[in-house]
Design an enzyme around this catalytic site. Structure first.
Site, mmCIF file in Angstrom:
data_model
loop_
_atom_site.group_PDB
_atom_site.id
_atom_site.type_symbol
_atom_site.label_atom_id
_atom_site.label_comp_id
_atom_site.label_asym_id
_atom_site.label_seq_id
_atom_site.Cartn_x
_atom_site.Cartn_y
_atom_site.Cartn_z
ATOM 1 C CD GLU A 1 2.549 -5.161 8.258
ATOM 2 O OE1 GLU A 1 1.726 -4.216 8.356
ATOM 3 O OE2 GLU A 1 2.833 -5.686 7.161
ATOM 4 N NE ARG B 1 2.812 1.042 7.638
ATOM 5 C CZ ARG B 1 2.201 0.746 6.497
ATOM 6 N NH1 ARG B 1 1.344 -0.249 6.451
ATOM 7 N NH2 ARG B 1 2.437 1.452 5.429
ATOM 8 C CE LYS C 1 -0.818 -10.352 -7.209
ATOM 9 N NZ LYS C 1 -0.809 -10.073 -5.780
#
Ligand SMILES: Cc1ncc(C[n+]2csc(CCOP(=O)(O)OP(=O)(O)O)c2C)c(N)n1
Length: 631
Positions: A368, A396, A282
């Site tokens: 979630e 969600r 990353k």
């Protein structure tokens, strides 16, 4: 950028000889660093996928082949290389390119994205449709290891894995979600990479890949079969994926374009569900010397040479920070308090809590629904869980909120950050819907503080409220004034509103941060001789019935102001109540219209929705000038 300038779309890229692809990738990387230094954005994720994007566009024929990116925040190179390089400097700005993927932006964005975990389901569906329509093309889902903590990814894989349909999942593994990735799947992926057996396997795959060069051509079908057999016979480090029905390839270096291309060539010779595990870094190439990888997941404008942020943060704190600090301090007063986040420790301010109370902090991954049901379980045991999730992502978990928390009257506290207009993240991240979705949940208390002090007071109130769940929402913004010390703030009395300004005729009933523009509108109107009342409706549910009883006789027009969608929002629910309890009163809701809202600054979005002092005052003037029924 000489080479990049010649690339108007994937066809140009495909016509480049393979030896020039790294040169192109280097130019793309530099372009990303330069442009995002001015616009801000998800630079870390996108720098990690430069070579992967180049390889995918070379190996597949987008848009005929369908490449489906999960989330889309890592697809900036994709935008640059699929005909959007000229517009790239408009990224995340009003009228410019979106920071995620959307179908309306390009024929190469097969599926819109912004929330995590959707790629496998969507890609599998495209493969099903292809087969039903007897068409022929390839489908590839690109999914990060962070998104592999989403239940949705496994629902898709479970469905696709044993279908025998042609689908390729590329697992882009950088060991990071926004923060370092968490959980068993992360450990599992880490063990694959570290294992000496994997290294042996990598050698064998390399050998296979090399020999593939010799047999491509008429022998391809035979070769495909051979490869299939060999792969089956190999001990596979990706056993989990194999068990789910995916042929596993990897792990391979996701920055090595020749190896990526060779592997994709090989993978294309095999049919059925396949998973290619690529290891990427990353933020690869970001100029900071010792990069804090979490900090440049998304980054505000920075110096393109040093990577340092341009604006030293200062001034009033963000709501997120006030929340994180308050929660941390309240935990010292209440040993039952625990904090839960779904992969967003920094974004929700719970990283502050984590430092002080590591054992009472739970990052459950991008999950979630699980975060919510996990909280409900903790609450059954007498703990006081605070679930800190952005307004947009908590949607969600809606079923879990109702089924696992609300109908069982469990005292879970929901801290909904990024409520309201969200700014440059745009339509996928808008926090406009939490008021309607929370108001309709039984037993739910719904609140919105107007400043930092009230956030602390409402948190205290929430912790004292044992009778059921309690939600607080606040925006992606700075608090309007310096908050006091947590210890100096008492609990807000449950269910009460606060009259901020006394007037008559018209009452502005403001929600949370809308109190400030409502008060400013009242000032402007007072200068014209129109004295309106302003009420801080910090409890959206239950409403302060005593306050309404006091208001009704002298105020025949109630104008509600909320930083959320008007449909089924606070104003709408109050209008429903007024229709029976206060029939002489007219309720007019001001809020975001029922449509999608584009990326822009939060201030631009609020202005567009008429949620500024000027616009509120203008609305009151026009309502007074044209009473109901007037032409
Ligand atoms: C449902 C949902 N929850 C949270 C987020 C916020 N979010 C955006 S990217 C991201 C991390 C994704 O990690 P990964 O898939 O590994 O991609 P990477 O950024 O590492 O390339 C998170 C948590 C989201 N987009 N969607």
């Amino acid at each position: 950028m000489a080479l990049l300038e010649t690339i108007r779309g994937p066809e140009d890229l495909r016509s480049l000889p393979r030896e020039r692809l790294q040169e192109l990738a280097d130019e793309v990387r530099q372009r990303l660093i330069d442009v995002v230094s001015r616009t801000g954005g998800h630079i870390g994720a996108s720098l990690g996928t430069v070579e992967l994007t180049v390889a995918l566009l070379h190996a597949f024929e987008s848009p005929r082949d369908k490449i489906v990116w999960d989330v889309g925040h890592q697809a900036y190179s994709w935008k640059i290389l699929t005909g959007r390089n000229d517009r790239f400097p408009t990224l995340r700005q009003k009228g410019g390119l979106n920071g995620f993927l959307r179908r309306s932006e390009s024929e190469h964005d097969v599926v819109g994205a912004g929330h995590a975990g959707t790629a496998v389901s969507a890609a599998y569906a495209i493969a099903v449709a292809r087969d039903l329509k007897r068409e022929s093309f390839r489908v590839v889902a690109v999914v990060g290891d962070g998104s592999m903590t989403c239940g949705l990814s496994y629902e898709g894989m479970n469905n696709a894995g044993h279908s025998e349909r042609d689908i390729i999942v590329v697992l882009n593994d950088n060991g990071m979600s926004i923060a370092p990735n968490v959980g068993a799947i992360n450990k599992y992926l880490g063990s694959i990479i570290a294992s000496p057996r994997t290294n042996r396997l990598r050698e064998r795959i390399k050998h296979l890949v090399e020999s593939s060069g010799k047999v491509f051509g008429p022998g391809i079908v035979d070769f495909g079969r051979k490869v299939e057999e060999s792969i089956k016979n190999l001990w596979s480090p990706g056993m989990l994926f194999e068990e789910l029905g995916f042929r596993y390839f990897g792990p391979i270096d996701g920055h090595d374009i020749p190896l990526l291309l060779q592997t994709l060539d090989l993978v294309k010779t095999v049919r059925g569900p396949r998973l290619v595990h690529v290891i990427t870094e990353k933020g690869k190439g970001f100029p900071l010397e010792e990069p804090d990888r979490e900090k440049f997941h998304a980054r505000a404008p920075y110096d393109p040479v040093t990577g340092e942020l341009l604006d030293a943060p200062g001034g009033l704190p963000q709501w997120t920070r006030v929340f994180g600090e308050a929660l941390t301090q309240l935990a010292a007063e209440d040993p039952r308090l625990v904090a839960i986040t779904a992969a967003m420790p920094t974004g929700t301010g719970t990283a502050i809590f984590q430092k002080q109370w590591p054992e009472r902090f739970f990052d459950v991954g991008i999950a979630e629904g699980h975060a919510t049901t996990f909280a409900s379980g903790l609450a059954t045991q007498g703990l006081r869980p605070v679930v800190a999730i952005y307004s947009t992502f908590l949607a969600r978990a809606y079923d879990c909120i109702i089924h696992d928390v609300a109908i069982q009257k469990l005292p879970v506290i929901f801290a909904m950050d990024r409520g309201g207009m969200v700014g440059d993240d745009g339509q996928t991240h808008m926090g406009l819907y939490d008021i309607p979705y929370m108001l309709s949940v039984p037993n739910m208390t719904v609140t919105a503080p107007r400043d930092g002090a009230e956030l602390i007071g409402l948190l205290r109130c929430a912790l004292a409220h044992e009778a059921g769940p309690f939600a607080l929402r606040y925006p992606r913004d700075r608090v309007p004034s310096e908050p006091p010390q947590v210890r100096d703030v008492p609990a807000v009395p449950y269910g009460t509103w606060e009259v901020l300004r006394e007037g008559s005729g018209v009452a502005l009933l403001a929600v949370g941060v809308m109190c400030a523009p409502a008060l400013a509108a009242a000032d402007a109107l007072a200068a014209e001789g129109v004295r309106v009342s302003v009420v801080n409706c910090r409890f959206l549910k239950p409403v302060d019935a005593a306050a309404l009883d006091r208001l009704a006789p002298a105020h025949r027009l109630w104008v509600t102001v909320e930083d959320g969608v008007v449909t089924n929002g606070f104003g709408s629910s109050l209008a429903g109540l007024a229709a029976t309890a206060y029939p002489a009163v007219r309720v007019v809701p001001i809020g975001a219209a029922d449509r999608t809202w584009e990326h822009a600054t939060r201030a631009q979005q609020l202005a567009e929705a008429g949620l500024t002092a000027d616009a509120i005052a203008a609305r009151v003037r026009s309502l007074l000038a044209a009473p109901p029924g007037a032409a």
